[in-house]
Design a protein around this motif. Structure first.
Motif, PDB file in Angstrom:
ATOM      1  N   SER A 103       0.809  -1.215   0.000  1.00 49.09           N
ATOM      2  CA  SER A 103       0.000   0.000   0.000  1.00 49.09           C
ATOM      3  C   SER A 103       0.843   1.266   0.000  1.00 49.09           C
ATOM      4  O   SER A 103       0.324   2.367   0.209  1.00 49.09           O
ATOM      5  N   GLU A 104       2.139   1.112  -0.231  1.00 47.34           N
ATOM      6  CA  GLU A 104       3.034   2.266  -0.244  1.00 47.34           C
ATOM      7  C   GLU A 104       3.839   2.303  -1.540  1.00 47.34           C
ATOM      8  O   GLU A 104       3.852   1.345  -2.305  1.00 47.34           O
TER       9      GLU A 104
ATOM     10  N   SER B 240      -7.571  -0.747   1.468  1.00 45.89           N
ATOM     11  CA  SER B 240      -8.478  -1.328   2.469  1.00 45.89           C
ATOM     12  C   SER B 240      -8.245  -0.811   3.883  1.00 45.89           C
ATOM     13  O   SER B 240      -9.135  -0.880   4.729  1.00 45.89           O
ATOM     14  N   ARG B 241      -7.065  -0.297   4.148  1.00 44.96           N
ATOM     15  CA  ARG B 241      -6.757   0.189   5.500  1.00 44.96           C
ATOM     16  C   ARG B 241      -7.185   1.631   5.712  1.00 44.96           C
ATOM     17  O   ARG B 241      -6.921   2.213   6.766  1.00 44.96           O
ATOM     18  N   GLY B 242      -7.815   2.227   4.728  1.00 45.51           N
ATOM     19  CA  GLY B 242      -8.289   3.588   4.886  1.00 45.51           C
ATOM     20  C   GLY B 242      -7.357   4.609   4.256  1.00 45.51           C
ATOM     21  O   GLY B 242      -6.301   4.276   3.718  1.00 45.51           O
TER      22      GLY B 242
ATOM     23  N   THR C 207      -9.481  11.937   1.987  1.00 49.01           N
ATOM     24  CA  THR C 207      -9.754  10.909   2.994  1.00 49.01           C
ATOM     25  C   THR C 207     -11.045  10.154   2.692  1.00 49.01           C
ATOM     26  O   THR C 207     -11.391   9.217   3.410  1.00 49.01           O
TER      27      THR C 207
ATOM     28  N   ARG D  26     -13.042   7.828  -0.029  1.00 45.42           N
ATOM     29  CA  ARG D  26     -12.742   6.961  -1.161  1.00 45.42           C
ATOM     30  C   ARG D  26     -13.429   7.441  -2.444  1.00 45.42           C
ATOM     31  O   ARG D  26     -12.841   7.397  -3.538  1.00 45.42           O
TER      32      ARG D  26
END
Length: 258
Positions: free
Chosen positions: A111-112, A160-162, A172, A174
């Motif tokens: 996710s990064e 999925s982690r926000g 912030t 989606r």
């Protein structure tokens, strides 16, 4: 089996000790033990082992530990094996000098996004190198450029982690991010103004491999006063897209259906 389990646990603890230095600040044994949840005596023994290997160093006056120079050798080996780094390094370095702005190339890891190239222009100096730094996908132009090329399922998994906020301008929600990513996919580049770091802006384009899968992105960044996206966006977007296409070609991509 018990010995193997103990050995694995020791490695995990050693890795946790190294990860404690991610912010670049030196630490005492007690600080490291408290942050990692490892007993102080165990932390002390592991740090001594890491010090002997050159992975950490200790100031003899203050007894503060910091990451060791042996990691530079290992990091150099690691980054040089990455095809995206090898194909984009000279391109990005030349572009940074020509534009006077920062040029970064990053690859997605989970996710990064991890920077594998970082070059500074005269108008965009940094007090530290960004090579190896991890940044969020949703709050950076280089990350949004990568997100725009993912399938819906992959994007859902990645986000999925926000969407944590870094500034008041960070997306912030989606739905808002998805709308922007649709625009990014259509026009071929992403922009970001103070969504991750105040006072800075950037424009980025996705890089694809020989199969056409988005695996990385290249960004042009700098302080607001230098990058001036309100007037320079078309120019810098064109350069970012052309640079990304050049890197993609070097990776073996020759166009859809080639």
């Amino acid at each position: 089996m018990a010995a193997d389990k103990g050995s694995n646990q020791s490695v995990e603890k050693a890795v946790a000790l190294l990860e404690a230095f991610r912010d670049g600040e030196p630490r005492r044994v007690g600080d490291i033990a408290r942050e990692t949840g490892i007993g102080q005596s165990t932390a002390s023994r592991l740090l001594a082992t890491l010090e002997a290997a050159g992975l950490v160093e200790r100031d003899p006056v203050t007894s503060l530990y910091f990451l060791g120079t042996e990691l530079l050798t290992l990091a150099g080996v690691a980054v040089n094996r990455i095809p995206v780094h090898r194909t984009s390094r000279m391109v990005a370095q030349t572009l940074a000098a020509e534009l006077g702005l920062g040029v970064n190339v990053g690859i997605r890891q989970g996710s990064e996004l991890v920077y594998v190239c970082h070059f500074e222009g005269a108008q965009s100096p940094k007090s530290h190198t960004l090579l190896g730094e991890r940044v969020p996908l949703h709050a950076t132009s280089i990350g949004k450029a990568v997100l725009s090329g993912l399938t819906a399922a992959d994007r859902d998994a990645v986000l999925s982690r926000g969407l944590p906020a870094y500034t008041q301008r960070t997306h912030t929600q989606r739905a808002m991010l998805d709308r922007e990513l649709a625009v990014v996919a259509r026009r071929g580049y992403a922009t970001e103004i103070e969504e991750f770091v105040l006072g800075r802006a950037s424009v980025a384009a996705p890089v694809v491999d020989r199969s056409g899968a988005t695996i990385a992105a290249v960004s042009i960044s700098g302080p607001l006063s230098a990058i001036a996206l309100e007037t320079r966006e078309p120019e810098l977007a064109r350069v970012a897209v052309e640079t990304a296409d050049r890197i993609s070609s070097a990776l073996g991509f020759h166009g859809p259906g080639y």
